[in-house]
Design an enzyme around this catalytic site. Structure first.
Site, PDB file in Angstrom:
ATOM      1  N   LYS A  78       0.788  -1.240   0.000  1.00 38.57           N
ATOM      2  CA  LYS A  78       0.000   0.000   0.000  1.00 38.57           C
ATOM      3  C   LYS A  78       0.820   1.291   0.000  1.00 38.57           C
ATOM      4  O   LYS A  78       0.469   2.262   0.662  1.00 38.57           O
ATOM      5  CB  LYS A  78      -0.955   0.013   1.198  1.00 38.57           C
ATOM      6  CG  LYS A  78      -1.939  -1.125   1.243  1.00 38.57           C
ATOM      7  CD  LYS A  78      -2.813  -1.104   2.459  1.00 38.57           C
ATOM      8  CE  LYS A  78      -2.092  -1.575   3.693  1.00 38.57           C
ATOM      9  NZ  LYS A  78      -2.983  -1.877   4.808  1.00 38.57           N
TER      10      LYS A  78
ATOM     11  N   ASP B 192      -5.451  -5.923  10.466  1.00 38.49           N
ATOM     12  CA  ASP B 192      -6.802  -5.323  10.531  1.00 38.49           C
ATOM     13  C   ASP B 192      -7.907  -6.341  10.264  1.00 38.49           C
ATOM     14  O   ASP B 192      -9.001  -6.251  10.834  1.00 38.49           O
ATOM     15  CB  ASP B 192      -6.942  -4.091   9.611  1.00 38.49           C
ATOM     16  CG  ASP B 192      -6.514  -4.340   8.166  1.00 38.49           C
ATOM     17  OD1 ASP B 192      -6.007  -5.433   7.874  1.00 38.49           O
ATOM     18  OD2 ASP B 192      -6.678  -3.415   7.345  1.00 38.49           O
TER      19      ASP B 192
HETATM   20  C1  GLC Z   1      -2.727  -4.934   2.559  1.00 40.72           C
HETATM   21  C2  GLC Z   1      -1.921  -5.527   3.705  1.00 40.72           C
HETATM   22  C3  GLC Z   1      -2.790  -6.372   4.591  1.00 40.72           C
HETATM   23  C4  GLC Z   1      -4.015  -5.595   5.030  1.00 40.72           C
HETATM   24  C5  GLC Z   1      -4.759  -5.050   3.827  1.00 40.72           C
HETATM   25  C6  GLC Z   1      -5.967  -4.218   4.209  1.00 40.72           C
HETATM   26  O1  GLC Z   1      -3.131  -5.963   1.735  1.00 40.72           O
HETATM   27  O2  GLC Z   1      -0.843  -6.280   3.208  1.00 40.72           O
HETATM   28  O3  GLC Z   1      -2.074  -6.822   5.714  1.00 40.72           O
HETATM   29  O4  GLC Z   1      -4.857  -6.414   5.789  1.00 40.72           O
HETATM   30  O5  GLC Z   1      -3.879  -4.262   3.057  1.00 40.72           O
HETATM   31  O6  GLC Z   1      -5.629  -3.126   4.986  1.00 40.72           O
END
Ligand code: GLC
Length: 496
Positions: free
Chosen positions: A194, A229
């Site tokens: 991200k 999360d």
């Molecule tokens: C990205 C992260 C993951 C997280 C997701 C949503 O994919 O790698 O860990 O849960 O974003 O925030």
């Protein structure tokens, strides 16, 4: 007619003819432009197609990869990370707990007073945005910034919150990146996703980093749980509803976690938990399959990203990328079909300038002249005048890109239900499965959410009535606080 008059008439006719030719040429050029733009649009539509049969192939591939990822470390693109959460909240959790939720461009700090069977007595939170330079700086700087915000927040704790005398404050840390957990309260960062890229943090224990930063500031707080999360959302969802079996985040990134039978995790090397269950963080954003409908725009976006070759599912579904895909399609239309006229708007060349919330606003424009689209074009791309025809094409691009993402996320959910054997109606057995959903895309992009939900129904057929998608509002922070509570260092004293 005199000579002069004849000459004048000839000149006039010639001028009229020339003008007509210019108009005709313009019209031809313009209809040529529209035809080219239309062709690019149709090609996009075809390449992004997600007929039901394809979605079923994607779901099957997801189930296969889940098995492979559970079988061995590195067995699949799906990491299927063991969360060490083998007991989800029961509703008995009590006391004051803090949570820190880090995983996008903002992070959140919160405190919650849990009243056991009386539920949540009070909660407060604050949201802080992360300065972009800290997302690609050093680990030390990022954690210092976060710890400082946390310390400031702790200072504002009012009298409605009660910490028993002599006790240390405890925190649930939601860290939404792939982490190899060493225990419930420690784990090393596998890689960033991200748009974050802080090299010196990779391989480090993130709880250790946060704890050191808190110590530097003199903040006395213990991290009692480290969760993704999705895992936090699952815990928060279960607190409210015992039928929650999985959680999905559709936000800046996308991912899912679910409750697995511990004996179905061959790579689990520890003792079988008493509950017989273990929450798995799938990291489904990294899923890829030959069945995914990928376009040239996706390929170039990926190649030019901070993490090429990775997070392919995420790059065609999540909020960080949808607007950017639309921008790339518009760029091609500008270059090859002179979509915006003879020049390409310079702003259109700037990566990530078109954010998914703006795309969503354009996609939801119901005004007859699509004035929201017009004003977004003006404000973001500095295109002062746009025709209705142009605006309609842009809405169509948004629709194609969002629909593909929404339908693929539904296929991902079907993959999980298949893995759990909950995708078919069982004779004489009625089991409800609730999936907790959260994230900005799910919450604010209505057309995306509706399309995801209707696709899930389409895929599930008769079972659809037993599968419920529930919005778990900010469940990830509360979930982390709840897990901190059920793993508090004072639990034994409190229970004795
Ligand atoms: C990205 C992260 C993951 C997280 C997701 C949503 O994919 O790698 O860990 O849960 O974003 O925030």
């Amino acid at each position: 007619m005199g000579k002069v008059a004849v000459a004048a008439a000839v000149v006039c006719t010639a001028a009229v003819c020339a003008a007509a030719v210019v108009v005709m040429r313009r019209q031809m050029k313009s209809s040529g432009r529209w035809a080219k733009a239309e062709a690019i649009l149709r090609e996009l539509e075809e390449k992004c197609g997600t007929p039901t049969a394809k979605l079923r192939q994607v779901a099957d591939a997801m189930t296969v990869e889940m098995h492979a990822g559970l079988a061995s470390e590195g067995g699949s693109k799906l990491k299927m990370l063991i969360s060490y959460v083998d007991n989800l909240p029961t509703g008995d959790e009590k006391g004051l707990f803090y949570a820190l939720d880090l995983g996008g461009t903002n992070f959140r700090v919160m405190r919650v007073q849990l009243g056991g069977k009386d539920g949540i007595m009070k909660q407060e939170f604050e949201e802080v945005s992360i300065p972009p330079h800290l997302m690609v700086g050093s680990s030390h700087e990022l954690f210092d910034f976060i710890a400082a915000a946390l310390a400031k927040f702790v200072d504002t704790e009012g009298e409605d919150f009660h910490l028993l005398p002599g006790r240390q404050r405890e925190l649930g840390f939601t860290f939404s990146f792939p982490v190899r957990q060493l225990s419930l309260a420690s784990g090393t960062l596998i890689k960033w996703t991200k748009g974050f890229l802080i090299e010196d943090a990779v391989g480090q224990d993130v709880v250790g980093e946060l704890t050191k930063a808190m110590e530097r500031l003199g903040l006395d707080m213990r991290v009692a749980a480290l969760v993704n999360d999705t895992v936090g959302t699952l815990a928060g969802g279960r607190y409210n509803n015992p039928d929650v079996i999985a959680a999905v985040i559709l936000g800046t990134g996308t991912n899912a976690a679910y409750v697995e039978r511990a004996h179905a995790i061959p790579k689990w090397q520890g003792l079988l938990p008493k509950s017989g269950e273990m929450v798995i963080n799938m990291e489904w954003g990294n899923f890829r399959s030959s069945h995914l409908p990928l376009t040239e725009y996706d390929q170039i976006l990926d190649a030019e990203s901070l993490n090429p070759g990775e997070q392919i599912f995420e790059k065609i579904i999540s909020g960080m990328y949808l607007g950017e895909i639309v921008r790339r399609v518009l760029c091609r239309m500008a270059e090859e079909a002179s979509f915006f006229g003879d020049t390409i708007p310079p702003k259109l060349k700037i990566p990530f300038i078109l954010r998914t919330p703006d795309m969503s606003a354009m996609h939801h424009d119901t005004s007859p002249d699509l004035k929201v689209v017009g004003s977004k074009l003006k404000d973001i791309l500095e295109v002062p005048n746009s025709s209705l025809k142009m605006r309609k094409i842009i809405v169509e691009i948004c629709d194609i890109v969002a629909t593909r993402g929404a339908r693929l996320s539904a296929a991902g959910i079907l993959g999980i239900l298949k893995k759990l054997g909950r995708d078919t109606v069982k004779e004489g057995e009625k089991q409800r499965s609730v999936i907790a959903l959260d994230g900005g895309l799910f919450e604010h992009y209505t057309k995306f959410r509706k399309c995801m939900e209707s696709t899930l129904k389409e895929l599930l057929g008769d079972v659809a009535e037993d599968i419920v998608v529930e919005h778990s509002n900010d469940g990830s922070g509360i979930g982390a606080a709840l897990l901190a509570a059920s793993h508090s260092q004072y639990l034994e004293i409190d229970n004795s």
